[in-house]
Design a protein around this motif. Structure first.
Motif, PDB file in Angstrom:
ATOM      1  N   LYS A 126       0.749  -1.161   0.050  1.00  0.00           N
ATOM      2  CA  LYS A 126       0.039  -0.060   0.058  1.00  0.00           C
ATOM      3  C   LYS A 126       0.908   1.187   0.198  1.00  0.00           C
ATOM      4  O   LYS A 126       0.394   2.366  -0.606  1.00  0.00           O
ATOM      5  CB  LYS A 126      -0.776   0.093   1.205  1.00  0.00           C
ATOM      6  N   ALA A 127       1.952   1.205   0.487  1.00  0.00           N
ATOM      7  CA  ALA A 127       2.875   2.400   0.602  1.00  0.00           C
ATOM      8  C   ALA A 127       3.202   2.867  -0.739  1.00  0.00           C
ATOM      9  O   ALA A 127       3.547   4.240  -0.954  1.00  0.00           O
ATOM     10  CB  ALA A 127       4.448   2.056   1.469  1.00  0.00           C
ATOM     11  N   PHE A 130       1.156   5.858  -2.439  1.00  0.00           N
ATOM     12  CA  PHE A 130       1.375   7.201  -2.051  1.00  0.00           C
ATOM     13  C   PHE A 130       2.823   7.748  -2.492  1.00  0.00           C
ATOM     14  O   PHE A 130       3.044   9.003  -2.367  1.00  0.00           O
ATOM     15  CB  PHE A 130       1.254   7.373  -0.561  1.00  0.00           C
ATOM     16  N   ALA A 131       3.336   6.771  -3.431  1.00  0.00           N
ATOM     17  CA  ALA A 131       4.611   7.482  -4.138  1.00  0.00           C
ATOM     18  C   ALA A 131       4.273   8.332  -4.959  1.00  0.00           C
ATOM     19  O   ALA A 131       3.341   8.379  -5.741  1.00  0.00           O
ATOM     20  CB  ALA A 131       5.268   6.262  -4.681  1.00  0.00           C
ATOM     21  N   PRO A 132       5.135   9.689  -5.279  1.00  0.00           N
ATOM     22  CA  PRO A 132       4.698  10.722  -6.128  1.00  0.00           C
ATOM     23  C   PRO A 132       4.435  10.036  -7.603  1.00  0.00           C
ATOM     24  O   PRO A 132       5.198   9.432  -7.914  1.00  0.00           O
ATOM     25  CB  PRO A 132       5.728  11.577  -5.994  1.00  0.00           C
ATOM     26  N   LEU A 133       3.537  10.468  -8.370  1.00  0.00           N
ATOM     27  CA  LEU A 133       3.063  10.058  -9.604  1.00  0.00           C
ATOM     28  C   LEU A 133       2.979   8.490  -9.918  1.00  0.00           C
ATOM     29  O   LEU A 133       1.959   8.113 -10.299  1.00  0.00           O
ATOM     30  CB  LEU A 133       4.239  10.675 -10.416  1.00  0.00           C
ATOM     31  N   PHE A 134       3.794   7.925  -9.238  1.00  0.00           N
ATOM     32  CA  PHE A 134       3.934   6.427  -9.561  1.00  0.00           C
ATOM     33  C   PHE A 134       2.589   5.945  -9.047  1.00  0.00           C
ATOM     34  O   PHE A 134       1.675   4.992  -9.586  1.00  0.00           O
ATOM     35  CB  PHE A 134       5.005   5.733  -9.039  1.00  0.00           C
ATOM     36  N   GLY A 135       2.203   6.209  -7.873  1.00  0.00           N
ATOM     37  CA  GLY A 135       1.101   5.623  -7.163  1.00  0.00           C
ATOM     38  C   GLY A 135      -0.357   5.897  -7.734  1.00  0.00           C
ATOM     39  O   GLY A 135      -1.105   5.177  -8.113  1.00  0.00           O
ATOM     40  N   PHE A 136      -0.577   7.219  -8.344  1.00  0.00           N
ATOM     41  CA  PHE A 136      -1.352   7.458  -8.989  1.00  0.00           C
ATOM     42  C   PHE A 136      -1.878   6.697 -10.265  1.00  0.00           C
ATOM     43  O   PHE A 136      -2.791   6.310 -10.666  1.00  0.00           O
ATOM     44  CB  PHE A 136      -1.599   9.002  -9.441  1.00  0.00           C
ATOM     45  N   ALA A 137      -0.616   6.769 -11.035  1.00  0.00           N
ATOM     46  CA  ALA A 137      -0.394   5.965 -12.299  1.00  0.00           C
ATOM     47  C   ALA A 137      -0.899   4.440 -12.151  1.00  0.00           C
ATOM     48  O   ALA A 137      -1.527   3.833 -12.888  1.00  0.00           O
ATOM     49  CB  ALA A 137       0.832   6.041 -13.042  1.00  0.00           C
ATOM     50  N   ALA A 138      -0.450   3.711 -10.966  1.00  0.00           N
ATOM     51  CA  ALA A 138      -0.449   2.495 -10.688  1.00  0.00           C
ATOM     52  C   ALA A 138      -2.148   2.302 -10.263  1.00  0.00           C
ATOM     53  O   ALA A 138      -2.543   1.359 -10.763  1.00  0.00           O
ATOM     54  CB  ALA A 138       0.384   1.837  -9.560  1.00  0.00           C
ATOM     55  N   TRP A 139      -2.644   3.282  -9.659  1.00  0.00           N
ATOM     56  CA  TRP A 139      -3.957   3.013  -9.195  1.00  0.00           C
ATOM     57  C   TRP A 139      -4.990   3.108 -10.329  1.00  0.00           C
ATOM     58  O   TRP A 139      -5.742   2.243 -10.670  1.00  0.00           O
ATOM     59  CB  TRP A 139      -4.585   4.306  -8.386  1.00  0.00           C
ATOM     60  N   ILE A 143      -3.706  -1.842 -10.546  1.00  0.00           N
ATOM     61  CA  ILE A 143      -3.000  -2.489  -9.593  1.00  0.00           C
ATOM     62  C   ILE A 143      -3.608  -2.569  -8.319  1.00  0.00           C
ATOM     63  O   ILE A 143      -4.328  -1.494  -7.661  1.00  0.00           O
ATOM     64  CB  ILE A 143      -1.626  -1.677  -9.577  1.00  0.00           C
ATOM     65  N   VAL A 144      -3.523  -3.668  -7.472  1.00  0.00           N
ATOM     66  CA  VAL A 144      -3.962  -4.148  -6.181  1.00  0.00           C
ATOM     67  C   VAL A 144      -3.102  -3.574  -5.222  1.00  0.00           C
ATOM     68  O   VAL A 144      -1.936  -4.191  -4.968  1.00  0.00           O
ATOM     69  CB  VAL A 144      -4.577  -5.372  -5.973  1.00  0.00           C
ATOM     70  N   PHE A 145      -3.383  -2.933  -4.384  1.00  0.00           N
ATOM     71  CA  PHE A 145      -2.543  -2.323  -3.135  1.00  0.00           C
ATOM     72  C   PHE A 145      -3.161  -3.043  -1.852  1.00  0.00           C
ATOM     73  O   PHE A 145      -4.518  -3.178  -1.431  1.00  0.00           O
ATOM     74  CB  PHE A 145      -2.714  -0.720  -2.917  1.00  0.00           C
ATOM     75  N   ILE A 146      -2.210  -3.635  -1.425  1.00  0.00           N
ATOM     76  CA  ILE A 146      -2.348  -4.317  -0.083  1.00  0.00           C
ATOM     77  C   ILE A 146      -1.440  -3.995   1.221  1.00  0.00           C
ATOM     78  O   ILE A 146      -0.472  -3.616   0.976  1.00  0.00           O
ATOM     79  CB  ILE A 146      -2.114  -5.841   0.052  1.00  0.00           C
ATOM     80  N   ASP A 147      -2.249  -3.760   2.527  1.00  0.00           N
ATOM     81  CA  ASP A 147      -1.598  -3.278   3.596  1.00  0.00           C
ATOM     82  C   ASP A 147      -1.184  -4.507   4.424  1.00  0.00           C
ATOM     83  O   ASP A 147      -2.172  -5.048   5.304  1.00  0.00           O
ATOM     84  CB  ASP A 147      -2.496  -2.329   4.370  1.00  0.00           C
ATOM     85  N   ARG A 148      -0.099  -4.936   4.404  1.00  0.00           N
ATOM     86  CA  ARG A 148       0.289  -6.246   5.285  1.00  0.00           C
ATOM     87  C   ARG A 148       0.548  -5.947   6.627  1.00  0.00           C
ATOM     88  O   ARG A 148       0.609  -7.003   7.252  1.00  0.00           O
ATOM     89  CB  ARG A 148       1.792  -6.702   4.535  1.00  0.00           C
ATOM     90  N   PHE A 175       4.689 -10.767  -5.649  1.00  0.00           N
ATOM     91  CA  PHE A 175       6.170 -11.245  -5.233  1.00  0.00           C
ATOM     92  C   PHE A 175       6.097 -11.621  -3.915  1.00  0.00           C
ATOM     93  O   PHE A 175       6.066 -10.823  -2.910  1.00  0.00           O
ATOM     94  CB  PHE A 175       7.028  -9.760  -5.214  1.00  0.00           C
ATOM     95  N   PRO A 176       6.150 -12.859  -3.750  1.00  0.00           N
ATOM     96  CA  PRO A 176       5.885 -13.566  -2.439  1.00  0.00           C
ATOM     97  C   PRO A 176       7.077 -13.275  -1.278  1.00  0.00           C
ATOM     98  O   PRO A 176       6.666 -13.451   0.003  1.00  0.00           O
ATOM     99  CB  PRO A 176       5.692 -15.195  -2.749  1.00  0.00           C
ATOM    100  N   GLU A 177       7.921 -12.603  -1.557  1.00  0.00           N
ATOM    101  CA  GLU A 177       8.947 -12.379  -0.733  1.00  0.00           C
ATOM    102  C   GLU A 177       8.685 -11.203   0.151  1.00  0.00           C
ATOM    103  O   GLU A 177       8.934 -11.213   1.425  1.00  0.00           O
ATOM    104  CB  GLU A 177      10.367 -12.232  -1.304  1.00  0.00           C
ATOM    105  N   GLY A 178       7.857 -10.497  -0.548  1.00  0.00           N
ATOM    106  CA  GLY A 178       7.147  -9.351   0.093  1.00  0.00           C
ATOM    107  C   GLY A 178       8.218  -8.023   0.324  1.00  0.00           C
ATOM    108  O   GLY A 178       7.823  -6.942   0.833  1.00  0.00           O
ATOM    109  N   THR A 179       9.536  -8.116  -0.331  1.00  0.00           N
ATOM    110  CA  THR A 179      10.341  -7.094  -0.140  1.00  0.00           C
ATOM    111  C   THR A 179      11.549  -7.452  -1.496  1.00  0.00           C
ATOM    112  O   THR A 179      11.544  -8.470  -1.703  1.00  0.00           O
ATOM    113  CB  THR A 179      11.043  -6.881   1.151  1.00  0.00           C
TER     114      THR A 179
END
Length: 282
Positions: A126-127, A130-139, A143-148, A175-179
């Motif tokens: 989910k973070a 809120f990334a500048p520009l990228f977040g809005f484009a991804a939305w 793209i599905v955002f998840i708050d782990r 990406f199942p590693e999560g990071t």
């Protein structure tokens, strides 16, 4: 008049100095290229936003932009991807599936742009929303955002995603590693992707992105040119599986991917050793 000549001479010395520093210092070259890469990502985000505005929440937006983005990156950074096993996606035409891949750095984008089949969305933390520009484009790209950090919220998102991919006949890349990790191995897998695949009774398609630390390594401040390699593995069925089977499924998939990842790493090491021996002989 001499003041302008002095300024011009100063600028010339500065440009020449920066050029020499760029050629001679891997650390300076890394910082320059890495900064430019992220600036370019911001530009691509603006470009993708425009595309997304005309086709809001359409997963095909990714493919509307992928070709232009990939070709531009290849020209600028002399990095391209080589992906083995893409024919597997041809065999799965008409079916939906869950893609799981290891995650090394933001440069995974070179592989993602070439490997992603049509009608595929992504699961992201989910973070990033809120990334500048990228977040809005991804939305806008659906793209599905998840708050782990909130288990209940994460489960609700996964349940909605399961319903969405079944209803809209699309795939999801996770990406199942999560990071990100460039440790020469794969981190333990989180279970979310496998719960989703089990609930929807969809096959899992693993993609192994081979180690590319000789091209990019943030810790060693390395950013060079070359070929990033990846391999699409055979789909793994989840038909008939229950929730109780998920932990074993996740570990089996991880072990299969890890084996391919390490085997390639060892084969590359052997090739490098042979190459060095050949150079000594010659």
């Amino acid at each position: 008049m001499w003041q302008f000549e002095l300024v011009g001479l100063g600028l010339l010395i500065l440009v020449v100095g920066l050029f020499v520093l760029y050629r001679k210092s891997p650390r300076f070259r890394f910082r320059t290229k890495y900064f430019n890469y992220h600036c370019l990502m911001m530009f691509f985000a603006m470009y993708c936003t425009v595309v997304g505005v005309f086709h809001p929440f359409d997963v095909e937006n990714f493919h509307r932009c992928a070709g232009f983005v990939y070709k531009t990156l290849v020209r600028l950074y002399a990095i391209r991807s080589h992906i083995e096993g893409l024919e597997i996606f041809d065999k799965l035409k008409g079916k939906n599936f869950v893609i799981v891949a290891n995650h090394q750095s933001s440069l995974d984008m070179f592989v993602i742009l070439e490997a992603t089949p049509r009608r595929t969305t992504f699961l992201a933390k989910k973070a990033l929303m809120f990334a500048p520009l990228f977040g809005f484009a991804a939305w806008l790209f659906g793209i599905v955002f998840i708050d782990r950090t909130h288990a209940k919220s994460a489960r609700n998102v996964m349940d909605k995603t399961t319903k969405r991919i079944c209803d809209e006949k699309m795939n999801v890349w996770i990406f199942p590693e999560g990071t990100r990790s460039q440790t020469g191995t794969l981190l333990p897998f989180k279970k979310g992707a496998f719960h989703l695949a089990q609930q929807a009774q969809l096959p899992i398609v693993p993609i192994v992105i081979y180690d590319y630390s000789s091209i990019f390594n943030k810790k060693k401040k390395l950013f060079e040119y070359g070929i990033m390699e990846a391999k699409v593995l055979a789909p793994i069925s989840t038909e008939g599986m229950t929730t109780d089977d998920v932990p074993e499924l996740a570990e089996n998939v991880r072990q299969q991917m890890l084996k391919v990842f390490l085997e390639h790493d060892h084969s590359q090491s052997d090739k490098d050793t042979v190459s060095m021996e050949d150079k000594k002989i010659n």
